[in-house]
Design a protein around this motif. Structure first.
Motif, PDB file in Angstrom:
ATOM      1  N   ASP A 187      33.471  40.687  25.261  1.00 49.66           N
ATOM      2  CA  ASP A 187      34.900  41.004  25.286  1.00 49.66           C
ATOM      3  C   ASP A 187      35.376  41.655  23.986  1.00 49.66           C
ATOM      4  OD1 ASP A 187      34.771  38.831  23.624  1.00 49.66           O
ATOM      5  OD2 ASP A 187      35.956  37.498  24.896  1.00 49.66           O
ATOM      6  N   LEU A 188      34.442  41.906  23.056  1.00 51.12           N
ATOM      7  CA  LEU A 188      34.782  42.628  21.836  1.00 51.12           C
ATOM      8  C   LEU A 188      33.718  43.701  21.627  1.00 51.12           C
ATOM      9  CD1 LEU A 188      36.777  42.798  19.452  1.00 51.12           C
ATOM     10  CD2 LEU A 188      35.196  41.378  18.141  1.00 51.12           C
TER      11      LEU A 188
ATOM     12  N   LEU B 255      46.434  27.746  32.114  1.00 45.27           N
ATOM     13  CA  LEU B 255      46.578  28.663  30.990  1.00 45.27           C
ATOM     14  C   LEU B 255      45.347  28.664  30.085  1.00 45.27           C
ATOM     15  CD1 LEU B 255      48.756  30.556  29.707  1.00 45.27           C
ATOM     16  CD2 LEU B 255      49.419  28.616  28.281  1.00 45.27           C
ATOM     17  N   ALA B 256      44.624  27.553  30.034  1.00 45.07           N
ATOM     18  CA  ALA B 256      43.461  27.448  29.143  1.00 45.07           C
ATOM     19  C   ALA B 256      42.394  28.474  29.482  1.00 45.07           C
ATOM     20  CB  ALA B 256      42.869  26.045  29.217  1.00 45.07           C
ATOM     21  N   LEU B 257      42.303  28.878  30.756  1.00 50.21           N
ATOM     22  CA  LEU B 257      41.255  29.809  31.165  1.00 50.21           C
ATOM     23  C   LEU B 257      41.481  31.211  30.620  1.00 50.21           C
ATOM     24  CD1 LEU B 257      40.645  28.705  34.864  1.00 50.21           C
ATOM     25  CD2 LEU B 257      39.443  28.015  32.791  1.00 50.21           C
ATOM     26  N   SER B 258      42.686  31.497  30.146  1.00 48.93           N
ATOM     27  CA  SER B 258      42.974  32.809  29.547  1.00 48.93           C
ATOM     28  C   SER B 258      43.058  32.727  28.024  1.00 48.93           C
ATOM     29  CB  SER B 258      44.294  33.373  30.093  1.00 48.93           C
ATOM     30  OG  SER B 258      45.387  32.539  29.735  1.00 48.93           O
ATOM     31  N   LYS B 259      42.675  31.587  27.450  1.00 44.77           N
ATOM     32  CA  LYS B 259      42.804  31.386  26.002  1.00 44.77           C
ATOM     33  C   LYS B 259      41.455  31.132  25.333  1.00 44.77           C
ATOM     34  CE  LYS B 259      47.277  31.796  26.063  1.00 44.77           C
ATOM     35  NZ  LYS B 259      47.908  32.999  25.434  1.00 44.77           N
ATOM     36  N   THR B 260      40.410  31.748  25.829  1.00 44.62           N
ATOM     37  CA  THR B 260      39.102  31.617  25.189  1.00 44.62           C
ATOM     38  C   THR B 260      39.191  32.023  23.717  1.00 44.62           C
ATOM     39  OG1 THR B 260      37.936  32.046  27.260  1.00 44.62           O
ATOM     40  CG2 THR B 260      36.718  32.443  25.223  1.00 44.62           C
ATOM     41  N   GLY B 261      38.569  31.232  22.835  1.00 39.86           N
ATOM     42  CA  GLY B 261      38.625  31.524  21.404  1.00 39.86           C
ATOM     43  C   GLY B 261      39.835  30.940  20.712  1.00 39.86           C
ATOM     44  N   LYS B 262      40.539  30.021  21.401  1.00 40.04           N
ATOM     45  CA  LYS B 262      41.727  29.398  20.807  1.00 40.04           C
ATOM     46  C   LYS B 262      41.656  27.889  20.933  1.00 40.04           C
ATOM     47  CE  LYS B 262      44.947  33.270  21.264  1.00 40.04           C
ATOM     48  NZ  LYS B 262      43.933  34.297  21.480  1.00 40.04           N
TER      49      LYS B 262
ATOM     50  N   LYS C  35      40.350  42.239  27.712  1.00 44.64           N
ATOM     51  CA  LYS C  35      41.157  41.102  28.152  1.00 44.64           C
ATOM     52  C   LYS C  35      40.298  39.870  28.362  1.00 44.64           C
ATOM     53  CE  LYS C  35      44.328  39.681  31.822  1.00 44.64           C
ATOM     54  NZ  LYS C  35      44.974  40.082  33.101  1.00 44.64           N
ATOM     55  N   GLU C  36      39.074  40.076  28.878  1.00 45.72           N
ATOM     56  CA  GLU C  36      38.193  38.953  29.164  1.00 45.72           C
ATOM     57  C   GLU C  36      36.810  39.479  29.526  1.00 45.72           C
ATOM     58  OE1 GLU C  36      39.654  36.954  32.665  1.00 45.72           O
ATOM     59  OE2 GLU C  36      40.151  38.857  33.619  1.00 45.72           O
ATOM     60  N   ARG C  37      35.838  38.576  29.585  1.00 41.67           N
ATOM     61  CA  ARG C  37      34.550  38.906  30.185  1.00 41.67           C
ATOM     62  C   ARG C  37      34.713  38.792  31.696  1.00 41.67           C
ATOM     63  NH1 ARG C  37      30.820  35.243  29.357  1.00 41.67           N
ATOM     64  NH2 ARG C  37      32.287  33.643  28.674  1.00 41.67           N
TER      65      ARG C  37
ATOM     66  N   ASN D 239      40.348  55.653  50.612  1.00 43.19           N
ATOM     67  CA  ASN D 239      40.219  54.870  49.383  1.00 43.19           C
ATOM     68  C   ASN D 239      39.457  53.580  49.671  1.00 43.19           C
ATOM     69  OD1 ASN D 239      41.694  56.568  47.567  1.00 43.19           O
ATOM     70  ND2 ASN D 239      43.603  55.888  48.548  1.00 43.19           N
ATOM     71  N   ILE D 240      38.476  53.283  48.826  1.00 41.53           N
ATOM     72  CA  ILE D 240      37.682  52.072  48.984  1.00 41.53           C
ATOM     73  C   ILE D 240      38.536  50.870  48.578  1.00 41.53           C
ATOM     74  CG2 ILE D 240      35.619  50.863  48.184  1.00 41.53           C
ATOM     75  CD1 ILE D 240      34.408  53.648  47.603  1.00 41.53           C
ATOM     76  N   PRO D 241      38.631  49.822  49.404  1.00 39.58           N
ATOM     77  CA  PRO D 241      39.446  48.648  49.025  1.00 39.58           C
ATOM     78  C   PRO D 241      38.948  47.998  47.729  1.00 39.58           C
ATOM     79  CG  PRO D 241      38.870  48.588  51.362  1.00 39.58           C
ATOM     80  CD  PRO D 241      38.054  49.687  50.753  1.00 39.58           C
ATOM     81  N   LEU D 242      39.844  47.892  46.754  1.00 35.89           N
ATOM     82  CA  LEU D 242      39.517  47.304  45.463  1.00 35.89           C
ATOM     83  C   LEU D 242      40.613  46.321  45.062  1.00 35.89           C
ATOM     84  CD1 LEU D 242      38.440  50.562  43.558  1.00 35.89           C
ATOM     85  CD2 LEU D 242      36.931  48.911  44.658  1.00 35.89           C
ATOM     86  N   SER D 243      40.269  45.343  44.258  1.00 32.60           N
ATOM     87  CA  SER D 243      41.251  44.368  43.785  1.00 32.60           C
ATOM     88  C   SER D 243      42.156  44.998  42.724  1.00 32.60           C
ATOM     89  CB  SER D 243      40.546  43.145  43.191  1.00 32.60           C
ATOM     90  OG  SER D 243      41.484  42.293  42.573  1.00 32.60           O
ATOM     91  N   SER D 244      43.442  44.722  42.831  1.00 31.91           N
ATOM     92  CA  SER D 244      44.392  45.225  41.827  1.00 31.91           C
ATOM     93  C   SER D 244      44.500  44.290  40.639  1.00 31.91           C
ATOM     94  CB  SER D 244      45.777  45.399  42.465  1.00 31.91           C
ATOM     95  OG  SER D 244      46.253  44.147  42.947  1.00 31.91           O
ATOM     96  N   SER D 245      43.806  43.146  40.692  1.00 31.69           N
ATOM     97  CA  SER D 245      43.921  42.168  39.603  1.00 31.69           C
ATOM     98  C   SER D 245      42.719  42.184  38.674  1.00 31.69           C
ATOM     99  CB  SER D 245      44.085  40.764  40.182  1.00 31.69           C
ATOM    100  OG  SER D 245      42.930  40.392  40.920  1.00 31.69           O
ATOM    101  N   GLY D 246      41.787  43.079  38.906  1.00 27.00           N
ATOM    102  CA  GLY D 246      40.592  43.122  38.069  1.00 27.00           C
ATOM    103  C   GLY D 246      40.743  44.086  36.905  1.00 27.00           C
ATOM    104  N   ILE D 247      39.679  44.803  36.622  1.00 26.33           N
ATOM    105  CA  ILE D 247      39.651  45.717  35.481  1.00 26.33           C
ATOM    106  C   ILE D 247      40.744  46.779  35.584  1.00 26.33           C
ATOM    107  CG2 ILE D 247      38.261  47.540  34.414  1.00 26.33           C
ATOM    108  CD1 ILE D 247      35.800  45.798  34.945  1.00 26.33           C
TER     109      ILE D 247
END
Length: 566
Positions: free
Chosen positions: A535-536, A339-346, A478-480, A451-459
C-alpha cells in the motif's frame, strides 16, 4: 519560536520572508495570512508586516488590511463563536516581491494543560532556511521527536532559559499529488511533559471524561435500545442518531486548547467537535447498557510514550464491546464496516479518566477482497441477464449496511432485481444478485459496446488514473486489495467479437495482474484479476506499479466491442 514562561503562559513568534515567484503564489497561496486565536486566552502582537517590491519599494501593510473574522469551522457554533481568525492581506504583491511578516501570539496560562506542539518541517514550496527555537525555563527539560529527518536540537542557555534550536536548510517541497502520505512528511513533536502519561492524564481529567448524562439523554438512549432488540442494530441506531442529529464542528483541538465540553453541554448545544461527539456517543452507549469508550486514533509512526504531545492524535472514534467482540465506530459519519479495518498502521488509545495506565489497541493489518463470478446472457434485443456471485472481504465488506438492510447489496450491480444473502459475517459477506438489464449495450450502427460489470467500490473508487510526470514522492494507496472478475457471456447468434482477444499476465514485487478475453463459439470468457500486495509504492517501484496499474485502468480492457449480424 515557542516560549514557555515561568508563570505558565506561552509565546509563539513567527518571522517569515517569502519571495513570490509566480502569480499563483500570491493570488491563490500566500497573498493572505490566517491566524486563529481565542481572545479569552490569546492576543496577537504584530511587530512588522510589509512587502519589498521587485524595484525595492517598501509597502507597509495598512491598518485596514488586518481584519478579524469568525473561523469557518466555528460557523453555527455558539460555544466557539468567541474564536477569531485574523486575516492579514499583504499589499504591494507582484512577481519578484518579498513578503515580510513578524508577529507574536501570546497565550495565557491555562489555555492548555501541557506545553506542547507540532511543527511541520517542509511546505508545498521550497524552503531555503528554517529555524525552530523552543525556550523553556531552566530546570525543565524538553522532550521531542523528529520524524523522517536525521537531526537533533542544539541546546544552549540564555537568560534563565533552556533553548533548543533546530536548523533546517534546502528543504524541498512536499507533493500535493494524489496518494501523498502526510504521515511520511518530516515533522517535530515536542512537549514539556516527561512522557505521554503526563500529558494524557490531565487531558482525561476533564469532566467530559466522567461520561455524565442528563435524564433526556439517558431516556433517548434507552428508547432506541428498546426499539431495536438486536444488539448491533441498537448500537448502530444510536450512532446514526448522533451522526445525523448532532452537528459536527470541525475545529482542530489546538484552537480549543485541547478542551472537551461535557456530553450534557454537547447535547444541549446540538453540536460538537469530533472529539466531543465521540465522547457523547460513548456516553449514550454506556447509558443504554453497553460497554463503550472514546478512543484517540494515533498513527504508529507518531506514537511514542516518551514524548508527551497530544498533537499525535489523528482523529477519534468509539470502541464498543459487543457479543462478537470489539468494534469501532465514528460519531461523525455512519459506518458500513468496523472502522478498525480501514485504520491499518494506527493505534486506538482509550480515553478514560478512571483508568490507571495507558491502554492501546492496534488496528488489524487487513486487505480487502472483491470477487465477482457470473454466467451472463446477452439477447438480440439488447437485454443482459444472469446471476452475479459476489464475495466481499475486509474493509470492502459493508457488513453493517447489509446487516441493517440486505437490499444494500443492490449497490454492487446495476439493474438488480433480486438479492440473496448467503453469508453475512464481519470478515466476509457472500451474496447472489439477479441481473436483468435492458439496453445493455451502447449502439453505434452495426456495432454494440458492452461494459463489463465491475464493482464501483474497488480500485475504481480511488479516482486515481496515472502517475504524474516527474513525481518522486511515494504513492500511498488506500489499502491492499484483491479484485477478481470471472465472466462467461453468451452472445446472440451471429454476433462477432471485434475487440481483440487479450492474454496479459504480470507478476512483480507490487502484486499480480491477469486480464484475458477469449471467444469460444458464441461465448466470451473474461478474466480480470489484480492483487496489490503493497500500500506504499516507492519511487523505484513506479515501473512495477505501472505494469499493473495501466492495464487495469485501460478503458479498452473494460468493455467488449461486438459486431451485429447484417
Amino acid at each position: 519560536e515557542y516560549t514557555l514562561n515561568e508563570d505558565g503562559s506561552t509565546d509563539f513568534r513567527e518571522y517569515k520572508e517569502l519571495k513570490l515567484l509566480s502569480h499563483m503564489s500570491f493570488h491563490r497561496m500566500y497573498g493572505e495570512t490566517f491566524i486563529i486565536l481565542d481572545p479569552v486566552y490569546q492576543e496577537i502582537v504584530i511587530h512588522e508586516a510589509y512587502t519589498i517590491m521587485k524595484d525595492g519599494t517598501k509597502v507597509v501593510v495598512p491598518d485596514n488590511a488586518f481584519n478579524e473574522v469568525l473561523p469557518r469551522a466555528a460557523a453555527h457554533s455558539a460555544p466557539y463563536n468567541r474564536l477569531r481568525e485574523l486575516v492579514i492581506t499583504h499589499t504591494g504583491l507582484e512577481v519578484g516581491a518579498t513578503i515580510y511578516l513578524d508577529y507574536t501570539l501570546k497565550t495565557k496560562a491555562g489555555f492548555m494543560s501541557t506545553f506542547m506542539g507540532e511543527e511541520l518541517i517542509r511546505d508545498i514550496v521550497p524552503i531555503n532556511e528554517k529555524e525552530v527555537i523552543i525556550r523553556i525555563p531552566e530546570g525543565k527539560e524538553l522532550h521531542y521527536k523528529v520524524l523522517h529527518l536525521r537531526t537533533g536540537a542544539e541546546l544552549s542557555q540564555e537568560n534563565g532559559m533552556n533553548v533548543y534550536t533546530f536548523n533546517f536548510s534546502s528543504l524541498s517541497p512536499y507533493s500535493r499529488e494524489w496518494g501523498t502520505d502526510h504521515e511520511l512528511l518530516p515533522r517535530l513533536f515536542f512537549s514539556s511533559a516527561k512522557d505521554l502519561d503526563r500529558a494524557y492524564f490531565p487531558f482525561v481529567a476533564q469532566p467530559a471524561f466522567t461520561f455524565q448524562a442528563n435524564a433526556d439523554m439517558e431516556a433517548r438512549a434507552k428508547e432506541i435500545k428498546k426499539e431495536n432488540k438486536d444488539e448491533l442494530k441498537a448500537i448502530l441506531a444510536i450512532q446514526k442518531m448522533v451522526v445525523d442529529e448532532i452537528a459536527t464542528w470541525n475545529l482542530d483541538l489546538r484552537y480549543t486548547g485541547f478542551k472537551c465540553r461535557t456530553p450534557k453541554e454537547v447535547w444541549s448545544s446540538n453540536g460538537g467537535t469530533p472529539l466531543e461527539k465521540n465522547v457523547l456517543l460513548a456516553t449514550l452507549l454506556k447509558k443504554a447498557g453497553y460497554t463503550a469508550d472514546p478512543v484517540a486514533i494515533i498513527p504508529d509512526r507518531y506514537y511514542d510514550k516518551k514524548v508527551g504531545s497530544l498533537y499525535i492524535f489523528d482523529g477519534f472514534a468509539v470502541q464498543v464491546r459487543t457479543i462478537s467482540g470489539l468494534i469501532y465506530l465514528s460519531a461523525t459519519a455512519k459506518s458500513s464496516q468496523d472502522l478498525a479495518l480501514s485504520k491499518t498502521g494506527k493505534k486506538f488509545l482509550v480515553l478514560d479518566g478512571a483508568i490507571e495506565s495507558l491502554k492501546t489497541y492496534n488496528a488489524p493489518a487487513t486487505a480487502s477482497e472483491i470477487i465477482y463470478h457470473s454466467d451472463l446472457s446477452l439477447s438480440a434485443d439488447d437485454k443482459l441477464r444472469g446471476k452475479l456471485f459476489v464475495k466481499l472481504r475486509g474493509n470492502a465488506n459493508p457488513y453493517f449496511s447489509l446487516y441493517l438492510d440486505s437490499a444494500y447489496a443492490k449497490r454492487y450491480g446495476s439493474n438488480i432485481k433480486e438479492v440473496k444473502i448467503n453469508t453475512l459475517e464481519m470478515q466476509e459477506s457472500i451474496f447472489d444478485l439477479i441481473l436483468e438489464k435492458e439496453n445493455a449495450c451502447e449502439q453505434y450502427g452495426e456495432y454494440a459496446f458492452l461494459n463489463i460489470p465491475l464493482s464501483s467500490s474497488g480500485i475504481s473508487s480511488w479516482r486515481f488514473s496515472y502517475i504524474e510526470s516527474g513525481r518522486q514522492s511515494p504513492i500511498s494507496l488506500k489499502e491492499r486489495i484483491t479484485e477478481k472478475y470471472h465472466y462467461m457471456i453468451e452472445l446472440p447468434e451471429g454476433y462477432e467479437l471485434v475487440s481483440p482477444e487479450v492474454n496479459l499476465k504480470v507478476e512483480n514485487t507490487i502484486g499480480k495482474l491477469e486480464i484475458t478475453v477469449r471467444k469460444e463459439g458464441n461465448v466470451v470468457f473474461i478474466t480480470r484479476d489484480i492483487s496489490l500486495e503493497k500500500d506504499l509504492i516507492q519511487y523505484n517501484e513506479f515501473d512495477a506499479f505501472n505494469a499493473l496499474w495501466k492495464p487495469w485502468m485501460n478503458p479498452s480492457f473494460q468493455k467488449l466491442i461486438l459486431k451485429k449480424p447484417e
